[in-house]
Design an enzyme around this catalytic site. Sequence first.
Site, PDB file in Angstrom:
ATOM      1  N   ASP A 121      46.364  39.967  44.177  1.00 40.34           N
ATOM      2  CA  ASP A 121      47.768  40.233  44.504  1.00 40.34           C
ATOM      3  C   ASP A 121      48.678  39.615  43.441  1.00 40.34           C
ATOM      4  OD1 ASP A 121      47.487  37.586  45.239  1.00 40.34           O
ATOM      5  OD2 ASP A 121      48.410  37.805  47.215  1.00 40.34           O
ATOM      6  N   GLU A 152      41.478  27.024  43.818  1.00 34.71           N
ATOM      7  CA  GLU A 152      42.540  27.087  42.796  1.00 34.71           C
ATOM      8  C   GLU A 152      43.262  25.751  42.677  1.00 34.71           C
ATOM      9  OE1 GLU A 152      45.001  30.565  42.964  1.00 34.71           O
ATOM     10  OE2 GLU A 152      46.430  29.767  41.512  1.00 34.71           O
TER      11      GLU A 152
HETATM   12  O1  KIV Z   1      45.691  37.235  42.801  1.00 31.89           O
HETATM   13  C1  KIV Z   1      44.916  36.736  41.964  1.00 31.89           C
HETATM   14  O2  KIV Z   1      44.803  37.168  40.813  1.00 31.89           O
HETATM   15  C2  KIV Z   1      44.120  35.598  42.386  1.00 31.89           C
HETATM   16  C3  KIV Z   1      43.409  34.818  41.340  1.00 31.89           C
HETATM   17  C4  KIV Z   1      44.360  33.930  40.642  1.00 31.89           C
HETATM   18  C5  KIV Z   1      42.243  34.087  41.883  1.00 31.89           C
HETATM   19  O3  KIV Z   1      44.085  35.285  43.539  1.00 31.89           O
END
Ligand code: KIV
Length: 275
Positions: free
Chosen positions: A46, A183
């Site tokens: 997202d 994260e």
């Molecule tokens: O939305 C995304 O790209 C993510 C990554 C940063 C893991 O959740």
Amino acid sequence: MATRKTVSTFAQAKKTGDKLTMLTAYDYSFARLVDASGVDAILVGDSLGNVILGQPDTISVTMEQMIHHTRAVAAGAESALVVGDMPFLSYQVSVQDAVLNAGRLMKEGRAQAVKLEGGVAVESQIRAIVDASVPVMGHIGLTPQSINAMGGFKVQGKGEDAERLMRDALAVQDAGAFAVVIECVPPETGDALTKALAIPTIGIGAGPDCDGQVLVYHDLLGLFGGFQPKFVKRYANVGEVISKAFGNFVSEVKSGAFPGPEHCFSSPQKLDKLY
Ligand code: KIV
């Protein structure tokens, strides 16, 4: 045709210690490029909200947008596992919403797994989605859909807060997730979570000891002009190459250098003979 990576690839990697890789993609052309690199999974994140739609965060991303982009990525991915991100409020409100929306990402978006943010708070949603035969990747630590509640993009799991993350990680695992993204946590926390879990951890800003790593390809390629987080490694400066090529096109059209004779169709007859 390449062999398809599956959730079993992830389980196997945890046993053998082979590092897992995941990159984002949001469309067909980039899905093909990412897939050809040999990554284990392509995440239709997202982060679409930030890097494709120009929003300041991921909060406004909708199910329709995620389905639209996941379908394009799935069409271009031959071997990587395609993971579709569940957007804000598509799973938090109720278990029923969570199962229906996860199912939509699979049925309409052709995802082979979904990712959602949170630990203890979304344990029952993860369990119900997994029970409906949709593989789930968890996401704990800095969870961008919660930035307003967290008071901004802040490193998580420092000191005693590591215990909260451990509870979240175990909840995600117990609910049946096949992997979990971690994260923005100190490397010691990333290491402790990785050692405690039987499912693979995929780190982004969580140090070198996670079972795998994920990056947003715009960051890796230098395509995104804005803020670059500390955990990003820039492997190429593609943004500069693109800007130069666009600039050359504009100046060659203005000077008359493009199109040249080699870009024109040959005519069998001179135009004046047609009349
Ligand atoms: O939305 C995304 O790209 C993510 C990554 C940063 C893991 O959740």
